[in-house]
Design an enzyme around this catalytic site. Structure first.
Site: not given
Length: 467
Positions: A120, A150, A222-224, A240-242, A281, A283
């Site tokens: 991203h 990502d 900006g850390n991504s 990646t995310a917060i 599988i 489930g």
């Protein structure tokens, strides 16, 4: 004379009494020399204690920071955007595209200039550049990307030997381990924050498609794409995310485990795309509610509700009702424990499962197969066909519907389409594999109708047109 002697005697006696009183009531009595030793109080523990622990000590994180900060870069992404359609656009045409600049972070992973970041961060890029910690800027080339995990891989050409971060085994990361997040939040270059691993195999999608490392190290926009490293300065994840209602850090951040990130970039370099090994599988994870519905007592693990025909699970003898408790000696409590481990595997890899079957423990080795199924919107799950699938209908091509989309299942059944039907063409293009289906749908204009031709289980040809 007698009077004088009496006065002297009285004075002497008074002095004696005064001195005695002083000695008894005023002067401190000298104490004996006592040597004291500190001893721990004697106590009886309420639980058996086998180990003693030192006082809590924060580790020295300077070594890890020094090893990482020069290998984390600032990524700038220049895109062109026309903005949202307006009524004026219908009358006067679309406005001239505007330049937009996005920023993030990246991690140099070898001295040749390969950089790993988030998909991203570089999505829709027209131009890419990276700036080092020493303020040198380079033009970057996109080598490949994987939107599912990502992860993206960039390449720069530098004359000097570049600093880089080595990979650690993210399976060895434990909850409570200290970690550092290194990146460029709010365009503040070379920022280091510290925290601990709060959880593993965390899924934010609700569909068990993610398996993040969760930390409480502060991560902001900006850390991504930046580095999550252990106390040795080794890469354990890509930030990646917060999880935030404001868009800024409020307590927890999430990173793609290094084992998944490493596998993705190795696949991109070797194959040009990501090779997904599947178990085969259907489930879900167990809890008290699910266990009650299916009539079992187990509340941890992954319950197998179905096995995909011809898959590795099918070939290894997995059955409906089996409960997966471990994969490669890693405990499986929820579905993301399983999918996270499988995301670091390729077709042909062998995984070892510990199963609970009818109250007994079974250990089974499963060879992962190439992903030959695809969840087609509106229709459901499809799989590549074999000769035995096509022969009853005298067909030479097509993909097989193995599970109808739950939302539209009644529609299809009311129109004579069920599991086992064969899709032969989409938008008048012949379909041979699920890769054909994916390519056709990807290239289809959003304004174009969706035309599907199928052979139902009675061998009858049906055509559907969706707008």
């Amino acid at each position: 004379m007698k009077k004088i002697l009496s006065m002297v005697l009285v004075s002497a006696l008074g002095g004696v009494f005064t001195l005695s009183a002083y000695k008894i009531f005023v002067e401190d009595t000298p104490s004996d020399l006592v040597t004291t030793t500190q001893t721990q109080p004697v106590s009886i523990p309420t639980t058996k204690v086998n180990n003693t622990y030192d006082a809590y000590v924060v580790p020295n994180l300077t070594h890890a920071a020094e090893n990482t900060v020069n290998a984390v870069v600032h990524v700038k992404n220049v895109t062109l955007s026309s903005g949202q359609m307006t009524f004026q656009d219908f009358f006067y045409g679309r406005s001239t595209p505007r330049t937009q600049v996005g920023t993030g972070s990246g991690v140099i992973i070898n001295a040749d200039g390969y950089i790993i970041t988030n998909n991203h961060v570089i999505k829709n890029a027209q131009e890419l550049s990276v700036t080092m910690n020493n303020n040198k800027t380079y033009t970057a080339e996109l080598v490949g990307a994987d939107s599912k995990n990502d992860i993206a891989l960039l390449k720069i050409d530098a004359e000097e030997v570049l600093p880089f971060v080595t990979f650690a085994d993210s399976d060895n990361v434990k909850i409570g381990d200290w970690v550092l997040a290194v990146g460029n939040p709010f365009n503040l270059t070379s920022t280091v924050t510290a925290g601990i691993v709060s959880a593993k195999s965390r899924d934010l999608s609700g569909a068990s498609t993610q398996s993040f490392i969760q930390t409480d190290a502060a991560v902001n926009p900006g850390n991504s794409g930046g580095a999550l490293v252990n106390t040795n300065g080794e890469l354990v994840g890509i930030n990646t995310a917060i999880s935030s209602q404001t868009g800024s850090y409020i307590g927890y951040s999430f990173a793609v485990p290094s084992n998944i990130a490493r596998k993705v970039i190795e696949d991109i370099l070797e194959y040009g795309n990501v090779q997904n090994g599947i178990l085969g599988i259907q489930g879900g994870a167990l809890n008290s509610e699910v266990a009650g519905k299916i009539g079992i007592e187990e509340t941890e693990g992954v319950y197998i509700d179905g096995v995909v025909e011809g898959s590795g699970a099918d070939n290894a003898g997995l059955q409906k009702g089996d409960i997966i408790k471990e994969i490669d000696h890693i405990k499986v409590s929820k579905f993301s424990d399983l999918t996270g481990h499988l995301s670091a595997k390729r077709p042909g890899d062998i995984v070892h499962l510990k199963l609970l079957r009818d109250g007994s423990t079974e250990r089974v080795a499963v060879t992962l197969a190439k992903n030959d199924t695809y969840n087609m919107p509106l229709v459901g799950r499809l799989k590549n066909t074999s000769k035995s699938d096509l022969k009853p209908f005298n067909l030479k091509n097509g993909v097989k519907i193995i599970q109808l989309d739950e939302e539209y299942a009644n529609y299809w059944k009311n129109n004579g389409i069920s599991e086992g039907s064969i899709i032969t063409t989409i938008n008048d293009i012949t379909v041979n594999t699920i890769e054909d289906v994916q390519r056709i749908l990807k290239q289809r204009s959003p304004y174009e109708s969706l035309r599907i031709e199928l052979i139902n289980t009675n061998g009858e040809r049906e055509r559907f047109n969706f707008r």
